[in-house]
Design a protein around this motif. Sequence first.
Motif, PDB file in Angstrom:
ATOM      1  N   PHE A   1       0.825  -1.204   0.000  1.00  0.00           N
ATOM      2  CA  PHE A   1       0.000   0.000   0.000  1.00  0.00           C
ATOM      3  C   PHE A   1       0.859   1.254   0.000  1.00  0.00           C
ATOM      4  O   PHE A   1       2.026   1.232   0.382  1.00  0.00           O
ATOM      5  N   LYS A   2       0.272   2.324  -0.470  1.00  0.00           N
ATOM      6  CA  LYS A   2       1.004   3.587  -0.613  1.00  0.00           C
ATOM      7  C   LYS A   2       0.439   4.609   0.366  1.00  0.00           C
ATOM      8  O   LYS A   2      -0.761   4.846   0.409  1.00  0.00           O
TER       9      LYS A   2
ATOM     10  N   PRO B   1      -3.435   4.872   3.976  1.00  0.00           N
ATOM     11  CA  PRO B   1      -2.799   4.395   2.749  1.00  0.00           C
ATOM     12  C   PRO B   1      -3.828   3.929   1.719  1.00  0.00           C
ATOM     13  O   PRO B   1      -4.960   3.575   2.063  1.00  0.00           O
ATOM     14  N   SER B   2      -3.438   3.921   0.447  1.00  0.00           N
ATOM     15  CA  SER B   2      -4.289   3.416  -0.621  1.00  0.00           C
ATOM     16  C   SER B   2      -3.929   1.962  -0.896  1.00  0.00           C
ATOM     17  O   SER B   2      -2.795   1.538  -0.688  1.00  0.00           O
ATOM     18  N   CYS B   3      -4.915   1.197  -1.386  1.00  0.00           N
ATOM     19  CA  CYS B   3      -4.743  -0.240  -1.593  1.00  0.00           C
ATOM     20  C   CYS B   3      -4.812  -0.609  -3.076  1.00  0.00           C
ATOM     21  O   CYS B   3      -5.353  -1.654  -3.440  1.00  0.00           O
ATOM     22  N   GLU B   4      -4.279   0.230  -3.941  1.00  0.00           N
ATOM     23  CA  GLU B   4      -4.348  -0.035  -5.373  1.00  0.00           C
ATOM     24  C   GLU B   4      -3.654  -1.359  -5.712  1.00  0.00           C
ATOM     25  O   GLU B   4      -2.520  -1.594  -5.310  1.00  0.00           O
TER      26      GLU B   4
ATOM     27  N   VAL C   1      -6.729   0.306   8.100  1.00  0.00           N
ATOM     28  CA  VAL C   1      -6.767  -0.087   6.695  1.00  0.00           C
ATOM     29  C   VAL C   1      -6.033  -1.415   6.560  1.00  0.00           C
ATOM     30  O   VAL C   1      -4.957  -1.600   7.138  1.00  0.00           O
ATOM     31  N   ALA C   2      -6.619  -2.340   5.790  1.00  0.00           N
ATOM     32  CA  ALA C   2      -5.974  -3.619   5.508  1.00  0.00           C
ATOM     33  C   ALA C   2      -6.100  -3.910   4.016  1.00  0.00           C
ATOM     34  O   ALA C   2      -7.160  -3.674   3.427  1.00  0.00           O
ATOM     35  N   CYS C   3      -5.033  -4.394   3.412  1.00  0.00           N
ATOM     36  CA  CYS C   3      -4.998  -4.681   1.972  1.00  0.00           C
ATOM     37  C   CYS C   3      -4.392  -6.061   1.756  1.00  0.00           C
ATOM     38  O   CYS C   3      -3.344  -6.374   2.333  1.00  0.00           O
ATOM     39  N   LEU C   4      -5.035  -6.859   0.906  1.00  0.00           N
ATOM     40  CA  LEU C   4      -4.540  -8.191   0.581  1.00  0.00           C
ATOM     41  C   LEU C   4      -4.084  -8.193  -0.875  1.00  0.00           C
ATOM     42  O   LEU C   4      -4.905  -8.103  -1.798  1.00  0.00           O
ATOM     43  N   PHE C   5      -2.770  -8.268  -1.069  1.00  0.00           N
ATOM     44  CA  PHE C   5      -2.194  -8.179  -2.414  1.00  0.00           C
ATOM     45  C   PHE C   5      -1.819  -9.574  -2.927  1.00  0.00           C
ATOM     46  O   PHE C   5      -0.958 -10.243  -2.329  1.00  0.00           O
TER      47      PHE C   5
END
Length: 219
Positions: free
Chosen positions: A83-84, A101-104, A125-129
């Motif tokens: 994330f950014k 953060p962003s999750c792009e 915030v949570a992001c799964l890449f």
Amino acid sequence: MKSSLLSGFILLIMAALAGCGTDAGSRFAARDTTVEYYRVFDIKTDAAREAVASAATEGLNRNVKEASIATPAAEATDLPGHFKMADPTSAAPGTAVDKSPSCEGAAWTAKAAPQVRGGDNMNMVACLFPYKNGYHLDMYAVFTKSEGGWLSWPRRVGGMMLGTPEKFTETTMLDIVRTIRANTKAQVSLVEAKPNLPGTPWLDGGDAPLAAAGQVSKP
């Protein structure tokens, strides 16, 4: 005998007052402190992407009752995404900077603003890449808390009895990764952590949730 006890008691009071006088500025100065948490886990599993996303949502729901969940279409990359963080200079003059953060590029995202005792303005915030060898789970949380001042001791006692925002944050993040591990039989390892995460608590307790050890956000 009574005279010596009284003298000793008076000396204790005088010592305490002297300590307050020499350190009054720092002891009774109230302040708000910003606390940030950052966790990245590597997850290797053969489970379907939908199963991994469902497990992540289940783990989040153990502690956070209201969250914005999304499962956008995302392609697996050669290297894991990340994330950014928001650029402070991108905000217009006079406006607040969104530090979330962003999750792009993520296949599952979760954003929440739980109300937790002892912590204000909490955002998570949570992001799964997805990537060719598995997934990276990036998690971020920020909140402010009051420290010092005349309420320092009552606040500390309340934290011991009702939990702290730090404990809630750690519990929530660990519950997400532990549920993914339990539901998808994944191999999980820690990539990065701030503050430091000692040991391997995401491997402890099988699939039992940590929520009992922390505090659940207010409905």
